[in-house]
Design a protein around this motif. Structure first.
Motif, PDB file in Angstrom:
ATOM      1  N   ARG A  12       7.433  -7.107 -20.930  1.00  0.00           N
ATOM      2  CA  ARG A  12       7.463  -5.646 -21.081  1.00  0.00           C
ATOM      3  C   ARG A  12       8.293  -5.026 -19.979  1.00  0.00           C
ATOM      4  O   ARG A  12       8.390  -5.528 -18.857  1.00  0.00           O
ATOM      5  CB  ARG A  12       6.064  -5.070 -21.147  1.00  0.00           C
ATOM      6  CG  ARG A  12       5.020  -5.163 -20.033  1.00  0.00           C
ATOM      7  CD  ARG A  12       5.396  -5.417 -18.681  1.00  0.00           C
ATOM      8  NE  ARG A  12       4.332  -5.167 -17.724  1.00  0.00           N
ATOM      9  CZ  ARG A  12       4.500  -4.546 -16.564  1.00  0.00           C
ATOM     10  NH1 ARG A  12       5.692  -4.161 -16.169  1.00  0.00           N
ATOM     11  NH2 ARG A  12       3.500  -4.366 -15.742  1.00  0.00           N
ATOM     12  N   ALA A  14       8.449  -1.304 -18.177  1.00  0.00           N
ATOM     13  CA  ALA A  14       7.458  -0.219 -18.129  1.00  0.00           C
ATOM     14  C   ALA A  14       7.886   0.923 -17.205  1.00  0.00           C
ATOM     15  O   ALA A  14       7.260   1.175 -16.185  1.00  0.00           O
ATOM     16  CB  ALA A  14       6.105  -0.783 -17.693  1.00  0.00           C
ATOM     17  N   PRO A  15       8.964   1.619 -17.557  1.00  0.00           N
ATOM     18  CA  PRO A  15       9.429   2.707 -16.673  1.00  0.00           C
ATOM     19  C   PRO A  15       8.548   3.960 -16.770  1.00  0.00           C
ATOM     20  O   PRO A  15       7.830   4.147 -17.749  1.00  0.00           O
ATOM     21  CB  PRO A  15      10.826   3.014 -17.225  1.00  0.00           C
ATOM     22  CG  PRO A  15      10.753   2.645 -18.669  1.00  0.00           C
ATOM     23  CD  PRO A  15       9.781   1.497 -18.769  1.00  0.00           C
ATOM     24  N   SER A  16       8.627   4.792 -15.737  1.00  0.00           N
ATOM     25  CA  SER A  16       7.925   6.079 -15.723  1.00  0.00           C
ATOM     26  C   SER A  16       8.952   7.187 -15.939  1.00  0.00           C
ATOM     27  O   SER A  16       9.957   7.245 -15.219  1.00  0.00           O
ATOM     28  CB  SER A  16       7.253   6.302 -14.365  1.00  0.00           C
ATOM     29  OG  SER A  16       6.318   5.282 -14.133  1.00  0.00           O
ATOM     30  N   GLU A  48       5.242   4.743 -18.888  1.00  0.00           N
ATOM     31  CA  GLU A  48       4.112   4.966 -17.978  1.00  0.00           C
ATOM     32  C   GLU A  48       4.124   6.427 -17.527  1.00  0.00           C
ATOM     33  O   GLU A  48       4.682   6.768 -16.488  1.00  0.00           O
ATOM     34  CB  GLU A  48       4.181   3.970 -16.812  1.00  0.00           C
ATOM     35  CG  GLU A  48       4.088   2.538 -17.332  1.00  0.00           C
ATOM     36  CD  GLU A  48       3.510   1.538 -16.349  1.00  0.00           C
ATOM     37  OE1 GLU A  48       3.695   1.715 -15.135  1.00  0.00           O
ATOM     38  OE2 GLU A  48       2.862   0.570 -16.814  1.00  0.00           O
ATOM     39  N   TYR A 208      -2.176   4.473 -11.941  1.00  0.00           N
ATOM     40  CA  TYR A 208      -1.232   3.380 -12.250  1.00  0.00           C
ATOM     41  C   TYR A 208      -1.954   2.042 -12.337  1.00  0.00           C
ATOM     42  O   TYR A 208      -1.809   1.305 -13.319  1.00  0.00           O
ATOM     43  CB  TYR A 208      -0.122   3.330 -11.181  1.00  0.00           C
ATOM     44  CG  TYR A 208       0.613   2.011 -11.169  1.00  0.00           C
ATOM     45  CD1 TYR A 208       1.302   1.578 -12.294  1.00  0.00           C
ATOM     46  CD2 TYR A 208       0.562   1.173 -10.055  1.00  0.00           C
ATOM     47  CE1 TYR A 208       1.947   0.342 -12.305  1.00  0.00           C
ATOM     48  CE2 TYR A 208       1.211  -0.054 -10.062  1.00  0.00           C
ATOM     49  CZ  TYR A 208       1.899  -0.466 -11.197  1.00  0.00           C
ATOM     50  OH  TYR A 208       2.519  -1.686 -11.220  1.00  0.00           O
ATOM     51  N   VAL A 212      -2.155  -0.001 -15.864  1.00  0.00           N
ATOM     52  CA  VAL A 212      -1.230  -1.131 -16.012  1.00  0.00           C
ATOM     53  C   VAL A 212      -1.978  -2.402 -16.411  1.00  0.00           C
ATOM     54  O   VAL A 212      -1.516  -3.162 -17.263  1.00  0.00           O
ATOM     55  CB  VAL A 212      -0.372  -1.309 -14.730  1.00  0.00           C
ATOM     56  CG1 VAL A 212      -1.090  -2.057 -13.637  1.00  0.00           C
ATOM     57  CG2 VAL A 212       0.928  -2.014 -15.032  1.00  0.00           C
ATOM     58  N   ARG A 226       8.992  -7.585 -12.751  1.00  0.00           N
ATOM     59  CA  ARG A 226       9.161  -6.259 -12.140  1.00  0.00           C
ATOM     60  C   ARG A 226       9.604  -6.428 -10.693  1.00  0.00           C
ATOM     61  O   ARG A 226       9.622  -7.544 -10.155  1.00  0.00           O
ATOM     62  CB  ARG A 226       7.851  -5.468 -12.234  1.00  0.00           C
ATOM     63  CG  ARG A 226       6.710  -6.098 -11.488  1.00  0.00           C
ATOM     64  CD  ARG A 226       5.400  -5.348 -11.701  1.00  0.00           C
ATOM     65  NE  ARG A 226       4.308  -5.990 -11.007  1.00  0.00           N
ATOM     66  CZ  ARG A 226       3.027  -5.682 -11.203  1.00  0.00           C
ATOM     67  NH1 ARG A 226       2.684  -4.754 -12.061  1.00  0.00           N
ATOM     68  NH2 ARG A 226       2.094  -6.309 -10.518  1.00  0.00           N
ATOM     69  N   LEU A 230       6.438  -4.012  -6.096  1.00  0.00           N
ATOM     70  CA  LEU A 230       5.083  -4.035  -6.663  1.00  0.00           C
ATOM     71  C   LEU A 230       4.354  -5.353  -6.388  1.00  0.00           C
ATOM     72  O   LEU A 230       3.267  -5.592  -6.916  1.00  0.00           O
ATOM     73  CB  LEU A 230       5.152  -3.747  -8.169  1.00  0.00           C
ATOM     74  CG  LEU A 230       5.560  -2.292  -8.465  1.00  0.00           C
ATOM     75  CD1 LEU A 230       5.875  -2.092  -9.929  1.00  0.00           C
ATOM     76  CD2 LEU A 230       4.465  -1.332  -8.006  1.00  0.00           C
TER      77      LEU A 230
HETATM   78  N1  GLU Z   1       6.015   2.259 -14.013  1.00  0.00           N
HETATM   79  C1  GLU Z   1       6.380   1.503 -12.859  1.00  0.00           C
HETATM   80  C2  GLU Z   1       7.700   2.002 -12.315  1.00  0.00           C
HETATM   81  O1  GLU Z   1       8.426   2.687 -13.028  1.00  0.00           O
HETATM   82  C3  GLU Z   1       6.497   0.019 -13.130  1.00  0.00           C
HETATM   83  C4  GLU Z   1       5.160  -0.595 -13.283  1.00  0.00           C
HETATM   84  C5  GLU Z   1       5.127  -2.101 -13.563  1.00  0.00           C
HETATM   85  O2  GLU Z   1       6.152  -2.678 -13.968  1.00  0.00           O
HETATM   86  O3  GLU Z   1       4.051  -2.652 -13.406  1.00  0.00           O
HETATM   87  O4  GLU Z   1       8.001   1.712 -11.191  1.00  0.00           O
END
Ligand code: GLU
Length: 293
Positions: A12, A14-16, A48, A208, A212, A226, A230
């Motif tokens: 996946r 998962a951008p915000s 996200e 978050y 997540v 990612r 993180l």
């Molecule tokens: N939404 C997060 C971001 O844009 C990424 C979260 C993830 O990949 O767990 O930095």
């Protein structure tokens, strides 16, 4: 003939949607797409967007436009976190019922003041890997009647994990499997370095960390690719997976794209924004080269 049924790996991105995508996102999206293709896997997209104040439909539209331009294809439907608040709340309530989560009433400014006053006395206050001071113990140690009265009075509050209680309950070291750029193998989770993390914000019915792990489980994610920013958060994710009885994906934390001064890119820097680079006439192949692929 024996047929071997193999589940396809599920990735996946998962951008915000709280800003425009930049080169760092492009590296992450390319790595997810490349690895998914090489493994004959599936690629899902998750928006996200729990930060209701900062996420906008325009930024979300920008994400689709940028990813299309990069030639990244994902499976529909896209999962948008704002559409799943009841799922996060159900998980939060299960933790509240087990006494693992408590309401916290101090604002960030109040915490900062408290910490500054303490540090003026020459004492040091614990900070998390992002540099944020740990939450003071006031609300954790509150008597139940007092806590109930504060909640009933409508005071603004977040919900925090009682880290010590959670770790006592787990009672054993937790590990995650890492295949990333910096460290590999079974990594010891150290969630205590985060203190009492927020699981539901005062301005949104989740956080978050909580969203997540639930989404990765509900979407059947087997591989999380990612950025290294993180890496340490994974300790919290591993703990929550254990507490909520969720499966654990394999993690791959990749190098970050940095600016000329060696700093991680932020959403406000125009010259690395994908939309700007596209407007300048660059191609997806140019972006690949720019991020070192
Ligand atoms: N939404 C997060 C971001 O844009 C990424 C979260 C993830 O990949 O767990 O930095």
């Amino acid at each position: 003939m024996i047929s071997i049924l193999r589940q396809k790996p599920v990735f996946r991105f998962a951008p915000s949607p709280n800003g425009r995508l930049h080169l760092g996102h492009a590296l992450s999206a390319f790595l997810n797409d490349d690895t998914a293709k090489a493994a004959d896997g599936r690629l899902l997209l998750r928006i996200e967007d729990i930060d209701l104040a900062r996420c906008t439909p325009e930024f979300e539209a920008g994400i689709y436009a940028d990813l299309n331009w990069l030639g990244i294809e994902w499976e529909e439907p896209v999962r948008r976190q704002q559409e799943h608040f009841p799922e996060y709340q159900a998980a939060l309530h299960s933790l509240i019922e087990r006494g693992l989560v408590y309401p916290s009433f101090l604002t960030r400014t109040e915490v900062k003041k408290r910490v500054a006053a303490y540090e003026r006395l020459g004492e040091s206050w614990p900070r998390d890997p992002d540099g944020t001071p740990h939450y003071p113990p006031d609300d954790r140690d509150r008597r139940e009647e007092e806590r109930d009265a504060m909640l009933a009075s409508g005071l603004k509050h977040a919900w925090r994990l009682d880290m010590n209680k959670a770790l006592d309950l787990v009672g054993e070291p937790l590990f995650w499997t890492e295949t990333g750029d910096e460290r590999r193998g079974e990594i010891l989770a150290e969630p205590d370095v985060w203190g009492d993390v927020v699981l539901s914000r005062s301005d949104a019915p989740s956080s978050y960390h909580l969203s997540v792990v639930i989404d990765d489980a509900l979407q059947g994610i087997t591989q999380v690719v990612r950025g290294l920013d993180l890496f340490h958060a994974t300790s919290v994710h591993r703990l929550l997976q254990h507490l909520l009885n969720l499966p654990q994906p394999i993690y791959h934390h990749h190098r970050l794209v940095v600016d000329a001064d060696g700093r991680k890119l932020s959403k406000s820097e125009g010259d690395t924004g994908l939309a700007e680079l596209r407007a300048k006439g660059l191609s997806a192949a140019d972006i690949r080269r720019l991020v070192g692929l």
